[in-house]
Scaffold this motif. Structure first.
Motif, mmCIF file in Angstrom:
data_model
loop_
_atom_site.group_PDB
_atom_site.id
_atom_site.type_symbol
_atom_site.label_atom_id
_atom_site.label_comp_id
_atom_site.label_asym_id
_atom_site.label_seq_id
_atom_site.Cartn_x
_atom_site.Cartn_y
_atom_site.Cartn_z
ATOM 1 N N PHE A 56 12.991 -6.756 3.527
ATOM 2 C CA PHE A 56 13.340 -5.702 2.317
ATOM 3 C C PHE A 56 12.473 -4.210 2.491
ATOM 4 N N ALA A 57 12.840 -3.340 1.743
ATOM 5 C CA ALA A 57 12.228 -1.940 1.792
ATOM 6 C C ALA A 57 11.052 -2.026 0.643
ATOM 7 N N LEU A 58 9.962 -2.506 0.921
ATOM 8 C CA LEU A 58 8.933 -2.243 -0.214
ATOM 9 C C LEU A 58 8.507 -1.091 -0.414
ATOM 10 N N ASP A 59 8.475 -0.141 0.309
ATOM 11 C CA ASP A 59 8.038 1.466 -0.245
ATOM 12 C C ASP A 59 9.098 1.984 -0.817
ATOM 13 N N ASP B 165 1.232 -9.356 -5.175
ATOM 14 C CA ASP B 165 0.559 -10.110 -4.197
ATOM 15 C C ASP B 165 1.952 -10.743 -3.445
ATOM 16 N N GLY B 166 2.581 -11.340 -4.154
ATOM 17 C CA GLY B 166 3.931 -11.996 -3.687
ATOM 18 C C GLY B 166 4.785 -10.990 -2.928
ATOM 19 N N LEU B 167 5.110 -9.866 -3.672
ATOM 20 C CA LEU B 167 5.704 -8.711 -2.653
ATOM 21 C C LEU B 167 5.351 -8.619 -1.409
ATOM 22 N N VAL B 168 3.973 -8.192 -1.470
ATOM 23 C CA VAL B 168 3.197 -7.913 -0.238
ATOM 24 C C VAL B 168 3.159 -9.025 0.583
ATOM 25 N N TYR B 169 2.989 -10.135 0.186
ATOM 26 C CA TYR B 169 2.744 -11.313 1.068
ATOM 27 C C TYR B 169 4.159 -11.538 1.831
ATOM 28 N N ASN B 170 5.116 -11.519 1.009
ATOM 29 C CA ASN B 170 6.638 -11.606 1.834
ATOM 30 C C ASN B 170 6.981 -10.592 2.629
ATOM 31 N N TRP B 171 6.582 -9.286 2.279
ATOM 32 C CA TRP B 171 6.946 -8.235 3.086
ATOM 33 C C TRP B 171 6.191 -8.124 4.562
ATOM 34 N N LEU B 172 4.967 -8.758 4.439
ATOM 35 C CA LEU B 172 4.176 -8.716 5.712
ATOM 36 C C LEU B 172 4.699 -10.006 6.617
ATOM 37 N N LEU B 173 5.359 -10.888 5.872
ATOM 38 C CA LEU B 173 5.996 -11.873 6.915
ATOM 39 C C LEU B 173 6.897 -11.187 7.776
ATOM 40 N N GLU B 174 7.924 -10.461 7.249
ATOM 41 C CA GLU B 174 8.967 -9.887 7.562
ATOM 42 C C GLU B 174 9.205 -8.585 7.063
ATOM 43 N N PRO B 175 8.716 -7.497 7.620
ATOM 44 C CA PRO B 175 8.907 -6.047 6.735
ATOM 45 C C PRO B 175 10.267 -5.896 7.102
ATOM 46 N N VAL C 183 2.207 -0.235 2.460
ATOM 47 C CA VAL C 183 3.087 0.195 3.583
ATOM 48 C C VAL C 183 2.559 1.236 4.252
ATOM 49 N N ARG C 184 2.081 2.158 3.638
ATOM 50 C CA ARG C 184 1.794 3.440 4.022
ATOM 51 C C ARG C 184 0.455 3.531 4.776
ATOM 52 N N ASP C 185 -0.662 3.021 4.523
ATOM 53 C CA ASP C 185 -2.025 3.142 4.838
ATOM 54 C C ASP C 185 -2.281 1.844 5.855
ATOM 55 N N HIS D 98 -5.078 0.791 7.346
ATOM 56 C CA HIS D 98 -6.219 -0.171 6.762
ATOM 57 C C HIS D 98 -6.040 -0.950 5.669
ATOM 58 N N THR D 99 -5.239 -0.771 4.664
ATOM 59 C CA THR D 99 -4.726 -1.620 3.845
ATOM 60 C C THR D 99 -3.795 -2.498 3.890
ATOM 61 N N ARG D 100 -2.847 -2.117 4.791
ATOM 62 C CA ARG D 100 -1.916 -3.132 5.222
ATOM 63 C C ARG D 100 -2.746 -3.966 6.148
ATOM 64 N N SER D 101 -3.620 -3.747 6.881
ATOM 65 C CA SER D 101 -4.276 -4.849 7.974
ATOM 66 C C SER D 101 -5.221 -5.628 6.983
ATOM 67 N N VAL D 102 -5.759 -5.380 6.065
ATOM 68 C CA VAL D 102 -6.598 -6.017 5.166
ATOM 69 C C VAL D 102 -5.795 -6.907 4.515
ATOM 70 N N PHE D 103 -5.006 -6.503 3.937
ATOM 71 C CA PHE D 103 -3.741 -7.452 3.303
ATOM 72 C C PHE D 103 -3.255 -8.633 4.069
ATOM 73 N N ASN D 104 -2.971 -8.187 5.205
ATOM 74 C CA ASN D 104 -2.442 -9.124 6.338
ATOM 75 C C ASN D 104 -3.402 -10.176 6.706
ATOM 76 N N ILE D 105 -4.745 -9.796 6.823
ATOM 77 C CA ILE D 105 -6.121 -10.664 7.195
ATOM 78 C C ILE D 105 -6.302 -11.532 6.048
ATOM 79 N N LEU D 106 -6.053 -11.074 4.890
ATOM 80 C CA LEU D 106 -6.505 -11.994 3.825
ATOM 81 C C LEU D 106 -5.355 -12.735 3.298
ATOM 82 N N PHE D 107 -4.240 -12.554 3.518
ATOM 83 C CA PHE D 107 -2.944 -13.259 3.116
ATOM 84 C C PHE D 107 -2.352 -14.198 4.321
ATOM 85 N N HIS D 108 -2.748 -13.754 5.508
ATOM 86 C CA HIS D 108 -2.248 -14.510 6.839
ATOM 87 C C HIS D 108 -3.145 -15.064 7.988
#
Length: 228
Positions: free
Chosen positions: A185-188, A172-182, A101-103, A105-115
Motif C-alpha cells: 500500500f502507498a503509505l506516503d 506503528d502498525g502502519l509503518v510496521y506493515n509498510w516496511l514488511l512490504e512497501p 517513507v521519505r527520510d 535515516h528514519t526509515r532505517s531506524v524504524f526497520n531496526i526497531l520493528f524488524h
C-alpha cells in the motif's frame, strides 16, 4: 588545524553511524559486529571506541539522530496549525508517516526497531531507550488531545491517554506493515487519509459504557438466535 580535526571527527562519527544503520537494517543488531561496522565505514575498530562505548551506544546515537527532526516537528505543528489542537495532532501524525517513507535515516531506524532488534538481555537497554522516547512523546500528545477535548473538537468522554495509545498503535502498525512490504500500500500518498480515518473515529466514538451496553445487547441477541 583544530577545526579541521573536529570536522574530521564528526565525519568519522557520521560514517560509523551510516555503516551501523545499514548493517543493522540488513543483518539485525545481534548479528552485526563492531568489526563489521568499522570495515564498512572504512575505519579501524579503535575509531569506533573513540566515538561510541559499545554497540548499544551506537544504536542510541542512531535513535537520537532521527529524534531531532521529530522534536522540531512539535514546534512546526504549533506554528503551522495555531489554535487548532486536533489539527496539530493530525499534522504531527502525517509528518511521522511521511518521514518513515521519505527520510532514509528514519526509515532505517524504524526497520531496526520493528524488524531487526531482538529485545534479549544484551539489547534490553535499547528497549528502555525506545520506551523513554515513546513516553516523552506520549506526554506531549496527551496534552494536545486534552486541549482538543477542552476546545470541543472531540467528545468530552474521550480519554486523552487512550486516544494517544490508539494513535501510537495505529501509526506503528502502519509503518510496521509498510516496511514488511512497501508495495502493498502507498503509505506516503495515503498518509492524510489514514490519519483522518483515525481522527474521525475519535469524533464519532460513543461513550465506553454505551459501547459495552450495545455490544452486550448484540451478543445476547446472537445467542438467543442460536438457541432457537
Amino acid at each position: 588545524m583544530v577545526r579541521r580535526s573536529k570536522e574530521d571527527a564528526l565525519e568519522t562519527r557520521s560514517q560509523l553511524l551510516d555503516a551501523a544503520e545499514q548493517l543493522f537494517s540488513e543483518k539485525g543488531v545481534t548479528s552485526t559486529t563492531l568489526n563489521e561496522i568499522a570495515g564498512a565505514a572504512g575505519v579501524t575498530r579503535g575509531a569506533i571506541y573513540h566515538h561510541f562505548k559499545n554497540k548499544l551506544h551506537l544504536i542510541g546515537a542512531l535513535m537520537e539522530r532521527v529524534m531531532l527532526p521529530l522534536d522540531e516537528m512539535r514546534s512546526c505543528a504549533a506554528a503551522n496549525v495555531p489554535n487548532d489542537p486536533l489539527g496539530q495532532i493530525r499534522y504531527r501524525a502525517i509528518h511521522v508517516l511521511r518521514l518513515a517513507v521519505r527520510d532514509t535515516h528514519t526509515r532505517s531506524v524504524f526497520n531496526i526497531l520493528f524488524h531487526k532488534c531482538e529485545y534479549v538481555d544484551d539489547v534490553l537497554p535499547v528497549k528502555q531507550r525506545h520506551l523513554e522516547g515513546r513516553d516523552d512523546c506520549a506526554k506531549s500528545v496527551m496534552e494536545v488531545f486534552r486541549a482538543a477535548i477542552d476546545a470541543g473538537q472531540l467528545p468530552d468522554h474521550i480519554d486523552p491517554k487512550y486516544a494517544t495509545v490508539g494513535l501510537f498503535s495505529f501509526i506503528d502498525g502502519l509503518v510496521y506493515n509498510w516496511l514488511l512490504e512497501p508495495g502493498y500500500f502507498a503509505l506516503d500518498k495515503n498518509a492524510e487519509y489514514f490519519v483522518d480515518l483515525y481522527v474521525e473515529g475519535l469524533r464519532r466514538a460513543a461513550p465506553l459504557h454505551s459501547a459495552k451496553k450495545a455490544q452486550t445487547g448484540k451478543t445476547a441477541e446472537c445467542v438467543s438466535r442460536q438457541t432457537k
